[in-house]
Design a protein around this motif. Structure first.
Motif, PDB file in Angstrom:
ATOM      1  N   LYS A  90      -3.062  62.131   8.232  1.00 16.28           N
ATOM      2  CA  LYS A  90      -3.273  63.800   8.320  1.00 16.28           C
ATOM      3  C   LYS A  90      -3.011  64.181   9.681  1.00 16.28           C
ATOM      4  O   LYS A  90      -2.430  65.200   9.867  1.00 16.28           O
ATOM      5  CB  LYS A  90      -4.488  64.264   7.708  1.00 16.28           C
ATOM      6  CG  LYS A  90      -4.755  64.062   6.167  1.00 16.28           C
ATOM      7  CD  LYS A  90      -4.161  65.188   5.434  1.00 16.28           C
ATOM      8  CE  LYS A  90      -4.352  64.889   4.111  1.00 16.28           C
ATOM      9  NZ  LYS A  90      -3.478  65.461   3.288  1.00 16.28           N
ATOM     10  N   LYS A 111       0.560  64.720  11.187  1.00 14.41           N
ATOM     11  CA  LYS A 111       1.492  65.417  10.308  1.00 14.41           C
ATOM     12  C   LYS A 111       2.510  66.324  11.210  1.00 14.41           C
ATOM     13  O   LYS A 111       2.020  66.834  12.086  1.00 14.41           O
ATOM     14  CB  LYS A 111       0.893  66.538   9.376  1.00 14.41           C
ATOM     15  CG  LYS A 111       1.837  67.246   8.352  1.00 14.41           C
ATOM     16  CD  LYS A 111       0.839  68.048   7.517  1.00 14.41           C
ATOM     17  CE  LYS A 111       1.873  68.624   6.453  1.00 14.41           C
ATOM     18  NZ  LYS A 111       1.191  69.406   5.434  1.00 14.41           N
ATOM     19  N   SER A 114       5.318  69.033  12.538  1.00 16.12           N
ATOM     20  CA  SER A 114       5.708  70.456  12.527  1.00 16.12           C
ATOM     21  C   SER A 114       6.627  70.723  11.430  1.00 16.12           C
ATOM     22  O   SER A 114       7.558  69.794  11.478  1.00 16.12           O
ATOM     23  CB  SER A 114       5.797  71.358  13.740  1.00 16.12           C
ATOM     24  OG  SER A 114       7.063  70.905  14.052  1.00 16.12           O
ATOM     25  N   PRO A 115       6.673  71.802  10.978  1.00 17.16           N
ATOM     26  CA  PRO A 115       8.035  71.994   9.937  1.00 17.16           C
ATOM     27  C   PRO A 115       9.329  71.889  10.678  1.00 17.16           C
ATOM     28  O   PRO A 115      10.323  71.356  10.014  1.00 17.16           O
ATOM     29  CB  PRO A 115       7.742  73.533   9.374  1.00 17.16           C
ATOM     30  CG  PRO A 115       6.202  73.748   9.396  1.00 17.16           C
ATOM     31  CD  PRO A 115       5.978  72.946  10.656  1.00 17.16           C
ATOM     32  N   ALA A 149      10.062  68.169  11.029  1.00 17.24           N
ATOM     33  CA  ALA A 149      10.512  67.793   9.949  1.00 17.24           C
ATOM     34  C   ALA A 149      11.763  68.073   9.151  1.00 17.24           C
ATOM     35  O   ALA A 149      12.543  67.449   8.972  1.00 17.24           O
ATOM     36  CB  ALA A 149       9.591  67.951   8.761  1.00 17.24           C
ATOM     37  N   TYR A 166       4.607  59.125  10.682  1.00 22.62           N
ATOM     38  CA  TYR A 166       4.613  59.946   9.441  1.00 22.62           C
ATOM     39  C   TYR A 166       5.690  60.058   8.692  1.00 22.62           C
ATOM     40  O   TYR A 166       5.721  59.903   7.430  1.00 22.62           O
ATOM     41  CB  TYR A 166       4.058  61.633   9.918  1.00 22.62           C
ATOM     42  CG  TYR A 166       3.434  62.186   8.693  1.00 22.62           C
ATOM     43  CD1 TYR A 166       2.162  62.216   8.513  1.00 22.62           C
ATOM     44  CD2 TYR A 166       4.351  62.989   7.966  1.00 22.62           C
ATOM     45  CE1 TYR A 166       1.547  63.103   7.675  1.00 22.62           C
ATOM     46  CE2 TYR A 166       3.785  63.601   6.675  1.00 22.62           C
ATOM     47  CZ  TYR A 166       2.298  63.706   6.541  1.00 22.62           C
ATOM     48  OH  TYR A 166       1.660  64.595   5.725  1.00 22.62           O
ATOM     49  N   GLY A 167       6.765  60.327   9.443  1.00 22.75           N
ATOM     50  CA  GLY A 167       8.054  60.405   8.469  1.00 22.75           C
ATOM     51  C   GLY A 167       8.426  58.981   7.715  1.00 22.75           C
ATOM     52  O   GLY A 167       8.880  58.917   6.650  1.00 22.75           O
ATOM     53  N   SER A 191       6.223  58.707   4.826  1.00 29.22           N
ATOM     54  CA  SER A 191       6.600  59.600   3.908  1.00 29.22           C
ATOM     55  C   SER A 191       7.916  58.887   3.066  1.00 29.22           C
ATOM     56  O   SER A 191       7.900  58.863   1.998  1.00 29.22           O
ATOM     57  CB  SER A 191       6.846  60.912   4.366  1.00 29.22           C
ATOM     58  OG  SER A 191       5.639  61.270   5.190  1.00 29.22           O
ATOM     59  N   TYR A 239       8.926  66.458   0.699  1.00 28.09           N
ATOM     60  CA  TYR A 239       9.511  66.913   1.758  1.00 28.09           C
ATOM     61  C   TYR A 239       9.570  68.547   1.795  1.00 28.09           C
ATOM     62  O   TYR A 239       9.645  69.095   2.959  1.00 28.09           O
ATOM     63  CB  TYR A 239      11.253  66.339   1.939  1.00 28.09           C
ATOM     64  CG  TYR A 239      11.854  66.866   3.274  1.00 28.09           C
ATOM     65  CD1 TYR A 239      11.465  66.186   4.637  1.00 28.09           C
ATOM     66  CD2 TYR A 239      12.641  67.726   3.018  1.00 28.09           C
ATOM     67  CE1 TYR A 239      12.081  66.682   5.472  1.00 28.09           C
ATOM     68  CE2 TYR A 239      13.378  68.158   4.183  1.00 28.09           C
ATOM     69  CZ  TYR A 239      13.201  67.748   5.504  1.00 28.09           C
ATOM     70  OH  TYR A 239      14.015  68.272   6.594  1.00 28.09           O
ATOM     71  N   GLU A 265       7.439  70.634   0.879  1.00 26.58           N
ATOM     72  CA  GLU A 265       6.089  70.868   1.033  1.00 26.58           C
ATOM     73  C   GLU A 265       6.275  70.739   2.841  1.00 26.58           C
ATOM     74  O   GLU A 265       5.362  71.853   3.809  1.00 26.58           O
ATOM     75  CB  GLU A 265       4.949  70.141   0.392  1.00 26.58           C
ATOM     76  CG  GLU A 265       4.969  70.600  -0.923  1.00 26.58           C
ATOM     77  CD  GLU A 265       4.608  71.929  -1.160  1.00 26.58           C
ATOM     78  OE1 GLU A 265       3.639  72.470  -0.431  1.00 26.58           O
ATOM     79  OE2 GLU A 265       5.088  72.697  -1.832  1.00 26.58           O
ATOM     80  N   LEU A 266       6.701  69.869   3.453  1.00 27.11           N
ATOM     81  CA  LEU A 266       6.573  69.555   4.768  1.00 27.11           C
ATOM     82  C   LEU A 266       7.283  70.660   5.708  1.00 27.11           C
ATOM     83  O   LEU A 266       6.697  71.037   6.555  1.00 27.11           O
ATOM     84  CB  LEU A 266       7.082  68.193   5.116  1.00 27.11           C
ATOM     85  CG  LEU A 266       6.326  67.015   4.944  1.00 27.11           C
ATOM     86  CD1 LEU A 266       7.077  65.640   5.166  1.00 27.11           C
ATOM     87  CD2 LEU A 266       5.038  67.095   5.704  1.00 27.11           C
TER      88      LEU A 266
END
Length: 181
Positions: free
Chosen positions: A49, A52, A54-55, A58, A73-74, A77, A176, A178-179
């Protein structure tokens, strides 16, 4: 459900291969206690968590598999996504190659090369990656005298496959999406 072999849907065959791999792992005589660890977690890995992205960060992943794989994180995921599609061997191979390239000791390098070959390259390997015969032959030749570049050609082929095939599906996935909100 799954009746005759010819009637098996593709996903049943993949599930059967996964079960065969798990059984093979359990039936092998372990060299050490670490071998008791089954390489397939029952639950998908959850990205940490705290890390994570930032948008905006991502969003960069849809145009750069390299940036995606370099972000912890990527990578987690993406591997979870590939696991859900029963194709995580590609990312696992890429990660194993990256680790291999950092190995300094020739003895450890030879050990890791053998493990990567047996796990991902050889015919009927438990997590065999999809590479052409020429690439497989070059890789095998490179392993006669292992060096940091022994798996480069195979790794580049798998990277290209993930970039062309897996990455577009990942960026269309619900997770993705959602990210980047």
């Amino acid at each position: 459900m799954c009746k005759g072999l010819a009637a098996l849907p593709h996903t049943c065959l993949e599930r059967a291969k996964e079960i065969k791999t798990r059984l093979g792992t359990l039936l092998q005589k372990p060299d050490s206690t670490i071998d008791f660890i089954i390489p397939y977690p029952e639950k998908p890995e959850k990205p940490p968590k705290a890390q994570k992205p930032s948008p905006e960060e991502a969003l960069q992943w849809r145009d750069s598999l390299e940036k995606l794989l370099q972000n912890p994180y990527g990578l987690t995921s993406f591997r979870s996504f590939l696991r859900s599609e029963f194709s995580e061997e590609n990312a696992e191979f890429w990660v194993a190659c990256e680790d291999y390239k950092k190995t300094k000791s020739p003895v450890k390098m030879a050990e890791k090369a053998k493990k990567i070959y047996e796990e991902f390259i050889q015919t009927e390997a438990p997590k065999e990656v999809n590479i052409d015969h020429f690439t497989k032959a070059v890789t095998m030749k490179n392993l006669v005298e292992p060096s940091p570049s022994s798996f480069d050609m195979a790794q580049k082929r798998i990277f290209a496959l993930m970039e062309k095939d897996s990455l577009p599906r990942f960026v269309r996935s619900e997770f993705y999406q959602e990210l980047i909100k």
